[in-house]
Design a protein around this motif. Structure first.
Motif, PDB file in Angstrom:
ATOM      1  N   ALA A  39      -0.134  -6.797  -2.583  1.00 35.89           N
ATOM      2  CA  ALA A  39      -1.272  -7.434  -3.068  1.00 35.89           C
ATOM      3  C   ALA A  39      -2.630  -7.528  -2.430  1.00 35.89           C
ATOM      4  O   ALA A  39      -2.479  -8.424  -1.550  1.00 35.89           O
ATOM      5  N   ILE A  40      -3.716  -6.863  -2.615  1.00 35.91           N
ATOM      6  CA  ILE A  40      -4.753  -6.862  -1.565  1.00 35.91           C
ATOM      7  C   ILE A  40      -5.975  -6.345  -2.630  1.00 35.91           C
ATOM      8  O   ILE A  40      -6.000  -5.652  -3.257  1.00 35.91           O
ATOM      9  N   GLN A  41      -6.934  -6.959  -2.101  1.00 36.76           N
ATOM     10  CA  GLN A  41      -8.265  -6.767  -2.922  1.00 36.76           C
ATOM     11  C   GLN A  41      -9.058  -5.741  -1.917  1.00 36.76           C
ATOM     12  O   GLN A  41      -9.142  -5.813  -0.605  1.00 36.76           O
ATOM     13  N   GLY A  42      -9.337  -4.510  -2.439  1.00 32.83           N
ATOM     14  CA  GLY A  42     -10.280  -3.391  -1.747  1.00 32.83           C
ATOM     15  C   GLY A  42     -11.654  -3.635  -1.711  1.00 32.83           C
ATOM     16  O   GLY A  42     -11.920  -4.804  -2.370  1.00 32.83           O
ATOM     17  N   PRO A  43     -12.535  -2.981  -1.231  1.00 35.10           N
ATOM     18  CA  PRO A  43     -11.824  -2.032  -0.454  1.00 35.10           C
ATOM     19  C   PRO A  43     -11.472  -2.167   0.807  1.00 35.10           C
ATOM     20  O   PRO A  43     -11.589  -3.166   1.382  1.00 35.10           O
ATOM     21  N   VAL A  44     -10.768  -1.587   1.479  1.00 34.82           N
ATOM     22  CA  VAL A  44      -9.766  -1.620   2.618  1.00 34.82           C
ATOM     23  C   VAL A  44     -10.339  -0.607   3.528  1.00 34.82           C
ATOM     24  O   VAL A  44     -10.428   0.756   3.131  1.00 34.82           O
ATOM     25  N   ASP A  45     -10.698  -0.976   4.838  1.00 39.74           N
ATOM     26  CA  ASP A  45     -11.104  -0.119   5.900  1.00 39.74           C
ATOM     27  C   ASP A  45     -10.082   0.783   6.370  1.00 39.74           C
ATOM     28  O   ASP A  45      -8.845   0.896   6.247  1.00 39.74           O
ATOM     29  N   LYS A  46     -10.685   1.751   7.198  1.00 38.54           N
ATOM     30  CA  LYS A  46      -9.602   2.851   7.740  1.00 38.54           C
ATOM     31  C   LYS A  46      -8.603   2.303   8.636  1.00 38.54           C
ATOM     32  O   LYS A  46      -7.532   2.611   8.582  1.00 38.54           O
ATOM     33  N   ASN A  47      -9.003   1.157   9.347  1.00 31.47           N
ATOM     34  CA  ASN A  47      -8.120   0.823  10.187  1.00 31.47           C
ATOM     35  C   ASN A  47      -6.823  -0.156   9.668  1.00 31.47           C
ATOM     36  O   ASN A  47      -5.618   0.000  10.069  1.00 31.47           O
ATOM     37  N   LEU A  48      -7.252  -0.711   8.483  1.00 31.96           N
ATOM     38  CA  LEU A  48      -6.277  -1.777   7.782  1.00 31.96           C
ATOM     39  C   LEU A  48      -5.322  -0.486   6.993  1.00 31.96           C
ATOM     40  O   LEU A  48      -4.174  -0.589   6.759  1.00 31.96           O
ATOM     41  N   ASN A  49      -6.049   0.281   6.388  1.00 33.51           N
ATOM     42  CA  ASN A  49      -5.363   1.467   5.767  1.00 33.51           C
ATOM     43  C   ASN A  49      -4.301   2.356   6.573  1.00 33.51           C
ATOM     44  O   ASN A  49      -3.031   2.439   6.280  1.00 33.51           O
ATOM     45  N   LEU A  50      -4.754   2.395   8.052  1.00 30.07           N
ATOM     46  CA  LEU A  50      -3.924   2.888   8.901  1.00 30.07           C
ATOM     47  C   LEU A  50      -2.701   2.121   9.061  1.00 30.07           C
ATOM     48  O   LEU A  50      -1.657   2.606   9.356  1.00 30.07           O
ATOM     49  N   ALA A  51      -2.995   0.971   9.412  1.00 29.63           N
ATOM     50  CA  ALA A  51      -1.803  -0.086   9.787  1.00 29.63           C
ATOM     51  C   ALA A  51      -0.833  -0.314   8.816  1.00 29.63           C
ATOM     52  O   ALA A  51       0.397  -0.129   8.934  1.00 29.63           O
TER      53      ALA A  51
END
Length: 255
Positions: free
Chosen positions: A184-196
């Motif tokens: 459960a998270i509010q976007g937008p999500v940056d590349k680093n967090l996506n990668l994590a």
């Protein structure tokens, strides 16, 4: 009065621009959810700005009533690219009433060909996934398609990324999704967090939509390319829009 059909960051950006150019007309903004209305509070709380908000889903009959009651003379359709029923309805209503209509359509992102598969429907995507077992899948479609993709969890491990709202989480739980599979998270999500996330959950397949450059889609795809995750894309539905703009400044100049 101008009516912005919103519920997206695009709609808020268009509203921001209209206000900044000292637009003298009253503005109505509609969203399908109360959460969308919350994001507009900074505008509605300013008594100097003539901005009204409607927070509910509208059918064609209700759209007609809004246009006539509020004396709407221009509609800006900034609804999500996948809210095709909303767009089709307002196109039909504006044609019937002769109300001016413009569409803001997000530019399409270039996904490339490597490790990318595109599907017309979620049924086709389900069929594709049914050939695999014990794979880690991350859906970033939100809560609207939770029921349609549930079949993917029969032979694989399905994670779903949804808004951190009571309604979204409750819907996921009611459909049998376990807490360990709900992100459960509010976007937008940056590349680093996506990668994590991809690394933490060892994601083999990521499900997304052709949502466009707005809202962190590029960062999501870039993370998949770096980690080697296969991207499964639900194609954008075709709607025969009128007066389409993909540049907000050009749309504002038109208005």
């Amino acid at each position: 009065m101008i009516w912005i059909i919103g519920g997206t960051k695009d709609g808020r950006d268009i509203l921001e621009k209209l206000v900044s150019v000292k637009n003298k007309k009253d503005i109505l903004v509609s969203t399908a959810t109360s959460y969308g209305g919350e994001l507009l509070k900074k505008y509605t709380l300013d008594s100097k700005k003539n901005i009204q908000v409607i927070c509910k889903k509208l059918d064609e009959e209700q759209m007609e009533k809004v246009i006539t009651k509020k004396n709407i003379n221009l509609i800006v359709d900034a609804s999500h690219p996948y809210a095709e029923n909303v767009s089709r309805s307002i196109l039909k209503v504006t044609k019937k009433l002769g109300t001016k209509y413009v569409r803001f359509e997000r530019e399409m992102l270039d996904y490339g060909d490597e490790n990318v598969f595109k599907f017309e429907t979620l049924s086709q995507m389900n069929e594709f996934i049914s050939k695999y077992e014990n794979k880690n899948i991350l859906s970033t479609l939100g809560s609207n398609n939770l029921e349609e993709i549930k079949a993917m969890s029969k032979k694989n491990n399905l994670f779903v990324r949804i808004l951190p709202t009571t309604a979204s989480i409750q819907k996921a739980e009611n459909l049998g999704y376990l807490p360990k599979n709900i992100i459960a998270i509010q976007g937008p999500v940056d590349k680093n967090l996506n990668l994590a996330m991809l690394k933490s959950f060892k994601i083999d397949f990521l499900i997304t939509k052709e949502s466009g450059k707005t809202g962190g889609e590029k960062e999501k795809i870039d993370a998949c390319k770096e980690f080697g995750t296969v991207v499964l894309v639900l194609k954008r539905p075709f709607v025969n829009y009128r007066n389409v703009y993909s540049d907000i400044d050009k749309l504002i100049n038109h208005i």
